[in-house]
Motif scaffolding. Structure first.
Motif, PDB file in Angstrom:
ATOM      1  N   TYR A  76      38.170  24.800  23.519  1.00 58.12           N
ATOM      2  CA  TYR A  76      37.229  23.878  22.868  1.00 58.12           C
ATOM      3  C   TYR A  76      37.990  22.703  22.255  1.00 58.12           C
ATOM      4  CZ  TYR A  76      33.792  22.170  19.459  1.00 58.12           C
ATOM      5  OH  TYR A  76      32.949  21.380  18.705  1.00 58.12           O
TER       6      TYR A  76
ATOM      7  N   HIS B 265      30.228  29.258  12.461  1.00 60.37           N
ATOM      8  CA  HIS B 265      28.843  29.596  12.799  1.00 60.37           C
ATOM      9  C   HIS B 265      27.975  29.493  11.538  1.00 60.37           C
ATOM     10  CE1 HIS B 265      25.422  31.744  14.442  1.00 60.37           C
ATOM     11  NE2 HIS B 265      26.003  31.728  15.633  1.00 60.37           N
TER      12      HIS B 265
ATOM     13  N   PRO C 206      27.787  28.312  17.388  1.00 62.60           N
ATOM     14  CA  PRO C 206      27.085  28.527  18.659  1.00 62.60           C
ATOM     15  C   PRO C 206      27.422  27.435  19.661  1.00 62.60           C
ATOM     16  CG  PRO C 206      25.571  27.728  16.967  1.00 62.60           C
ATOM     17  CD  PRO C 206      26.861  28.021  16.272  1.00 62.60           C
ATOM     18  N   ASP C 207      27.486  27.830  20.941  1.00 62.18           N
ATOM     19  CA  ASP C 207      27.713  26.896  22.048  1.00 62.18           C
ATOM     20  C   ASP C 207      29.051  26.169  21.948  1.00 62.18           C
ATOM     21  OD1 ASP C 207      25.130  27.517  23.010  1.00 62.18           O
ATOM     22  OD2 ASP C 207      24.247  26.011  21.683  1.00 62.18           O
ATOM     23  N   THR C 208      30.042  26.791  21.299  1.00 62.92           N
ATOM     24  CA  THR C 208      31.351  26.153  21.202  1.00 62.92           C
ATOM     25  C   THR C 208      32.400  26.830  22.077  1.00 62.92           C
ATOM     26  OG1 THR C 208      31.989  27.526  19.301  1.00 62.92           O
ATOM     27  CG2 THR C 208      30.938  25.394  18.833  1.00 62.92           C
TER      28      THR C 208
END
Length: 243
Positions: free
Chosen positions: A54, A66, A75-77
């Motif tokens: 990331y 989070h 989230p979504d990382t």
């Protein structure tokens, strides 16, 4: 030709056999411990690798925390992560996420297993290199600051004795040098900041640091494996669940 064994030699043979069996059992136990350690270290490294990936896409800055699971990736990382599992025997199970095929330690196929759930590790998210800084960070996060930004801290209580808790980032030594904090060389600075800490299940803790080296520390032991810090991390999660 008959082999004759003296009665006097029998006790010696028995003792030798016992010693051999004891050494064999010790070797088996040591191998089990090594396999367990290797598996734990590999999974902690895999969790850290997803955060590093990331950072590569975000100018070196690691994921934010989070919003509802404290000390976990936002989230979504990160992509779903897997570790190399055991030998896959028999027919392929379509329910599993994946396999690795090839000549893997004389095995043709091995399973891919999910790495870890957030409950099994802590992602620190901010740079701290002492127990006091870690506790101060936890207290700051309890007050609910924006978790995608650096956090203002009382003078001397922030990252490396600064007045700020800095998000984990790969250029952190340069940032700290700009603020004139005494962190030493680049390598020393990166190696002192924990990123992923195993939630202990026994007498040790695996820790991945910002320079990507990994250590097996006794628990309870030195920071970040101190009893006070680990208990504070778990208590913060429990408190968050009640919010």
């Amino acid at each position: 030709m008959k082999t004759v064994v003296s009665k006097r030699a029998l006790p010696l043979i028995t003792l030798a056999l016992i010693a051999y069996l004891a050494a064999l059992q010790l070797g088996i136990e040591q191998r089990r411990h090594l396999e367990t350690d290797s598996k734990e270290a590999g999974r902690i490294s895999a969790v850290g690798l997803s955060g590093w990936a990331y950072a590569q896409r975000h100018d070196g800055t690691w994921p934010e925390l989070h919003p509802s699971t404290l000390f976990a990736y936002g989230p979504d990382t990160q992509p779903e992560s897997f570790a190399l599992g055991g030998n896959a025997e028999g027919p392929v199970d379509d329910a599993l996420k994946g396999y690795v095929l090839g000549n893997l330690n004389r095995e043709r196929m091995r399973r891919l297993e999910p790495v870890l759930s957030p409950a099994e590790y802590f992602y620190v998210g901010y740079a701290v290199d002492s127990e006091d800084q870690g506790i101060a960070l936890i207290d700051a996060l309890k007050r609910g600051p924006a978790r995608g930004q650096d956090i203002v801290a009382p003078a001397g209580e922030g990252t490396a004795g600064s007045s700020t808790f800095y998000r984990l980032r790969n250029d952190l030594p340069d940032v700290l040098a700009h603020e004139n904090t005494a962190t030493g060389s680049t390598a020393t600075a990166l190696s002192s900041f924990p990123v992923i800490i195993q939630n202990p299940q026994g007498d040790h803790v695996w820790v991945l640091f910002l320079d990507f080296h990994i250590e097996r520390l006794p628990y309870p032991g030195p920071f970040p494996a101190s009893d006070r810090f680990i208990k504070a991390l778990n208590a913060a999660r429990e408190l968050q669940r009640s919010w």
